[in-house]
Motif scaffolding. Structure first.
Motif, PDB file in Angstrom:
ATOM      1  N   ARG A 167       0.873  -1.185  -0.006  1.00  0.00           N
ATOM      2  CA  ARG A 167       0.012  -0.056  -0.151  1.00  0.00           C
ATOM      3  C   ARG A 167       0.984   1.160  -0.053  1.00  0.00           C
ATOM      4  NH1 ARG A 167      -5.257  -1.256   2.023  1.00  0.00           N
ATOM      5  NH2 ARG A 167      -5.549   0.946   2.512  1.00  0.00           N
ATOM      6  N   GLY A 168       0.304   2.272  -0.635  1.00  0.00           N
ATOM      7  CA  GLY A 168       1.073   3.533  -0.860  1.00  0.00           C
ATOM      8  C   GLY A 168       0.534   4.547   0.231  1.00  0.00           C
ATOM      9  N   GLY A 169       1.015   5.873   0.232  1.00  0.00           N
ATOM     10  CA  GLY A 169       0.281   6.710   1.116  1.00  0.00           C
ATOM     11  C   GLY A 169      -0.923   7.473   0.309  1.00  0.00           C
ATOM     12  N   SER A 170      -0.774   7.561  -0.771  1.00  0.00           N
ATOM     13  CA  SER A 170      -1.853   8.215  -1.571  1.00  0.00           C
ATOM     14  C   SER A 170      -3.237   7.474  -1.487  1.00  0.00           C
ATOM     15  CB  SER A 170      -1.429   8.534  -2.893  1.00  0.00           C
ATOM     16  OG  SER A 170      -1.425   7.453  -3.686  1.00  0.00           O
ATOM     17  N   LEU A 171      -4.200   8.011  -1.741  1.00  0.00           N
ATOM     18  CA  LEU A 171      -5.392   7.570  -1.704  1.00  0.00           C
ATOM     19  C   LEU A 171      -5.479   6.574  -3.164  1.00  0.00           C
ATOM     20  CD1 LEU A 171      -7.692  10.223  -0.647  1.00  0.00           C
ATOM     21  CD2 LEU A 171      -6.830   8.425   0.593  1.00  0.00           C
ATOM     22  N   GLY A 172      -4.699   6.905  -4.351  1.00  0.00           N
ATOM     23  CA  GLY A 172      -4.798   6.272  -5.441  1.00  0.00           C
ATOM     24  C   GLY A 172      -3.903   5.069  -5.397  1.00  0.00           C
ATOM     25  N   ARG A 173      -3.363   4.724  -4.241  1.00  0.00           N
ATOM     26  CA  ARG A 173      -2.355   3.541  -4.202  1.00  0.00           C
ATOM     27  C   ARG A 173      -2.745   2.896  -2.900  1.00  0.00           C
ATOM     28  NH1 ARG A 173       2.778   5.131  -3.366  1.00  0.00           N
ATOM     29  NH2 ARG A 173       3.374   2.999  -4.020  1.00  0.00           N
TER      30      ARG A 173
END
Length: 905
Positions: free
Chosen positions: A599-605
């Motif tokens: 998982r990334g930090g952004s809402l798209g990731r």
């Protein structure tokens, strides 16, 4: 009789108090630096952006920035960016202040993430679940942290001075002193270059991430275990054997992730683990020394056990000089003497002094257990189970390696290397096909390679050297130091068999504990994952590994590229479906599955509230084990403050414990079955809508034209290039990494990766009651809608339109904005709300205090983009002589907007 000396009651300090105070100090600094002109300009621009964007407010803001030269635009940008840094600092302080003020019995609900209510709900099952609990954050160097370390250091100093200023025990003189220090550091912050002048090297990234261990993690890990222990029924922490195992493990990709990063080499990985070990042993030496110096219990009151007496006698022979010093400084204190010997041996391990250091952490733990058992036998339970137990937990958690370094490489690299190597085999006629023959690779892994096979290219040599370094690191620092090998874009069983085949050539039969972890990232790979794993698990080398490792398998699922591939709604649903099928495969294969969430930090990731995401996982996919990447700015947001870091880990722990609680799991499974048809429609329609956009001719050109995509690499956020395959242009989405893809859209305030296609997917269902019921009852669907709501809330339609119009593609602009309007309208309808974030006041406030300043940066960025996207001055027709200055202005605005939007990557 009243206490006449009591201080008068004071009201709690609020976020608004901190913001007003810091804003006043910042304004004073700006006046001192540039008079009133700069401050007036900043205030006028922010005032123009104070209300939701309209044609009138857009025109007003553009009029303010339209005549600014590059130097003035840069000055305004820097001032607004500093304000956003101070806003983030104030929010972190308020959050930590609120957490410290919480009472453990204040009635926090299970959904709040408290450990106590979670364990209360589990009741008798808690001890068994704790025994199998494993939480494994993995820190990465993905380039999403735009702040320089110098900026972070200045903000930490400001936070310290704020604490001093707010201390109720401080008198007027003390507050005046703190205020002077604050002005000094805010002035320094405003004059500190916000852009990096050099590209970070992997070693720089390693040291940056390691600062989190030094600053917070070594302190909060034992506190976390204590908080869990205290929440157990009948607990009496500190005077009884610990009922909580060391369930945390930390990993790192920093210095090990070579997927698309040519700067991460075998030598870098070796150096990285050396730095990890240095940090771990330095911290452990301090911790042991602190425990030893406090353990002044006399032998008359706490007599040593026979085992401890024997151990000390052996130490006197093994380390005569040091033991003589210890005995002289601590006469009659045998427990302290042993702890001082332990401290001596830890330091010797760090200094690599042969014959004095520990061979591994287990040897050190045996010494600590010896002291603990002796204290228990003497009846000194508090000394046995107090700080000494904290120390034991630290060794069990961090070992001598701090965090396991994980190696990651792209499957295509292995395929190319194997094609080169297999060309040297006389019976191979088609090396490229042989490189994708899983059974051939498996035989090479088990039986070995023919003699005379050697790499001819640098890439092949580097891949083999990486595996050789892994074997060396395990020999030096133990198997936990570096044993996982992640294969990006795993497409088939051959991609996984490749690693053991290459390992056999690299190290032969030398000891190497190697865990191959497939990473499924695209929509197609996620859908094919169960078949790929079945084929892989049937290979003899895999069977041997499973039997020797207790039939434990780790599988990584990627959120970033799946969302870039099929859109946010389809990616969420595809991931959920894939996880259900992976759980079914694991049961069928009789293996213990750990899912590793990329998982990334952004809402798209895959960003958003992590504890809610865990609760939304398909039943059986957590089962007491959760591994997740912590990336970029998220690392510092979650672990930069001790109080916030501990609370984050507590929420993570409670979510993992409760994720598969029977009642919850049954309700979640029933909802998933009930709304399967709804999900299928949303999935298919949103995916089709998303692909219809990104497959349009010129779409990738549009993103490059309307955003700072091509300039992001100049920010020098990390050592890894922004594009795979050495591509020099952002014109191909396949070569473009998910991070700059998301980062660029966030800058434009379109935030397309977080919501595009959701409106069409919801509209296709055409049953609002069913959608609302799915939101109420099915956590996975609720998570999808909540992330879309947050993403849309960070968008701005009018500002986004201004960016999109830079591309000159009216058709694509209208297509994007039409879907935005539909998505916003239907997300609000599903939530039964008039406004976004209506029921999320904390998030609404966090975004609200930032938006006028972020909007201001957007207008400044638009000004820079218009200059840079027009190669000549429209008035004179001449090439602009100040293009390089405006390029720097653009980078400053990117840096500032990242500070304001927070989860940009």
């Amino acid at each position: 009789m009243a206490n006449e000396t009591a201080l008068p009651p004071t009201r709690p300090v609020t976020l608004e108090d901190d913001l007003a105070f810091l804003r006043g100090l910042h304004e004073q600094v700006l006046r001192e630096a540039g008079g009133d002109t700069l401050l007036d300009l900043v205030q006028a621009l922010v005032a123009a952006c104070a209300n939701p964007s309209t044609a009138e407010s857009m025109a007003s803001a553009q009029a303010i920035v339209g005549d600014l030269d590059a130097a003035s635009t840069a000055a305004v940008t820097r001032a607004v960016t500093v304000h956003l840094h101070l806003t983030t600092l104030a929010e972190e302080r308020q959050r930590a202040r609120g957490l410290r003020a919480e009472d453990a019995e204040s009635g926090e609900g299970i959904e709040s993430g408290g450990v106590s209510p979670a364990l209360s709900r589990l009741r008798g099952e808690a001890p068994e679940l704790l025994d199998g609990l494993r939480i494994h954050p993995v820190l990465t160097a993905h380039p999403t942290e735009a702040r320089r370390r110098a900026v972070t250091a200045a903000l930490r100093r400001i936070a310290t001075h704020l604490d001093l200023h707010d201390d109720p025990a401080n008198g007027p003189a003390g507050r005046a002193f703190a205020r002077r220090l604050l002005l000094e550091d805010i002035s320094t912050l405003t004059r500190t270059a916000s852009l990096r002048s050099t590209q970070p090297e992997p070693g720089d990234e390693v040291r940056t991430v390691m600062s989190i261990f030094d600053h917070t993690l070594f302190d909060i890990v034992p506190r976390l275990y204590r908080s869990v222990e205290a929440a157990l029924p009948g607990a009496d922490p500190g005077v009884s054997p610990p009922r909580v195992p060391a369930f945390l493990r930390f990993g790192s990709w920093v210095g090990g992730d070579r997927d698309g990063n040519p700067h991460v080499t075998a030598a870098v990985s070796r150096e990285t683990v050396g730095l990890h070990a240095e940090q771990a042993l330095t911290q452990l030496a301090r911790a042991v020394d602190a425990v030893a110096r406090a353990m002044t219990v006399d032998a008359a009151w706490s007599p040593p056990s026979d085992a401890l007496r024997e151990a000390l006698a052996n130490d006197a022979v093994a380390f005569p000089e040091r033991f003589a010093q210890v005995e002289k400084s601590s006469p009659g204190e045998p427990h302290r003497q042993k702890m001082l010997i332990v401290a001596f041996r830890v330091e010797a391990t760090r200094a690599q002094r042969a014959g004095a250091g520990y061979t591994d952490p287990d040897e050190m733990l045996a010494d600590l257990a010896l002291v603990q058992d002796s204290l228990v036998a003497a009846g000194d339970l508090r000394s046995a189970y107090g700080d000494l137990q904290h120390l034991i937990w630290l060794v069990e958690t961090f070992g001598f390696h701090l965090a396991e370094l994980e190696v990651r490489q792209h499957s295509a690299v292995h395929e190319a290397v194997l094609t080169e190597l297999l060309a040297g085999l006389p019976d191979v006629t088609d090396p490229a096909a042989a490189a994708q023959d899983a059974h051939l690779l498996d035989r090479l892994a088990r039986d070995g390679w023919p003699t005379g096979v050697h790499p001819t290219g640098e890439r092949a040599e580097e891949v083999l050297d990486t595996i050789r370094v892994m074997a060396w690191l395990q020999e030096r620092w133990g198997p936990r130091s570096c044993g996982r090998y992640i294969v990006s874009f795993s497409r088939n069983a051959a991609d996984l068999a490749a690693v053991r085949a290459l390992a056999r050539l690299a190290v032969g039969t030398r000891p190497l504990r190697l865990t191959v972890v497939p990473l499924f990232e695209t929509g197609a790979d996620l859908e094919n994952a169960p078949r790929i794993l079945r084929d892989w698990a049937a290979l003899p080398a895999t069977i041997e590994h499973l039997e020797s490792s207790g039939r434990v398998v780790e599988v990584m699922v990627g959120y970033s590229d799946s969302a870039k591939d099929v859109g946010p709604a389809s990616a969420t649903l595809t991931l959920g479906r894939a996880e259900e099928e992976l759980v079914a495969w694991a049961r069928e294969a009789g293996v213990q599955l750990t899912l590793f969430h990329g998982r990334g930090g952004s809402l798209g990731r895959g960003g958003g509230p992590l504890h809610r995401a865990i609760m939304a996982q398909p039943s059986g996919s957590v089962d007491g084990r959760f591994k997740v990447t912590e990336q970029g700015e998220v690392i510092f947001a979650r672990y930069g403050d001790r109080t916030i870091g501990q609370r984050h880990l507590e929420r993570l722990t409670s979510a993992v414990l409760l994720a598969d609680e029977p009642e919850r799991a049954a309700a979640r499974d029933a909802a998933a079955r009930r709304f399967a048809d709804v999900a299928a429609v949303v999935d298919a329609q949103s995916r089709g809508c998303y692909r219809a956009l990104v497959e349009q001719p010129g779409f990738a050109d549009l993103l490059a034209d309307v955003s700072p995509l091509d300039e992001i690499g100049e920010l020098r956020l990390g050592s890894r290039p922004a594009r795979r395959s050495g591509a020099n242009s952002g014109r191909g989405l396949d070569a473009l990494r998910a991070i700059p893809w998301v980062f660029s859209w966030a800058q434009t305030r379109v935030t397309l990766p977080g919501w595009y296609g959701i409106g069409s997917g919801l509209a296709a269902v055409d049953d609002l009651d069913a959608l609302r019921a799915a939101y109420r009852e099915w956590p996975l669907f609720a998570s999808l809608i909540d992330v879309a709501e947050m993403s849309i809330a960070k968008s701005d339609r009018e500002i986004g339109r201004a960016y999109l119009e830079l591309g000159g593609r009216h058709d694509l602009t209208e297509q994007i904005l039409t879907e935005f309007d539909l998505s916003k309208r239907l997300v609000l309808a599903v939530l039964d709300q008039e406004e976004l974030l209506e029921h999320k006041p904390h998030l609404e406030r966090a975004i609200g205090v930032r938006l006028p300043y972020v909007d201001a940066l957007n207008h400044l960025q638009l000004r820079a983009l218009r200059v840079l996207r027009l190669p000549t001055d429209p008035t004179s027709g001449q090439t602009r002589p100040d293009r390089q200055e405006w390029r720097r202005v653009l980078l400053l605005t990117v840096n500032g907007a990242a500070a304001g939007l927070q989860n940009t990557g």
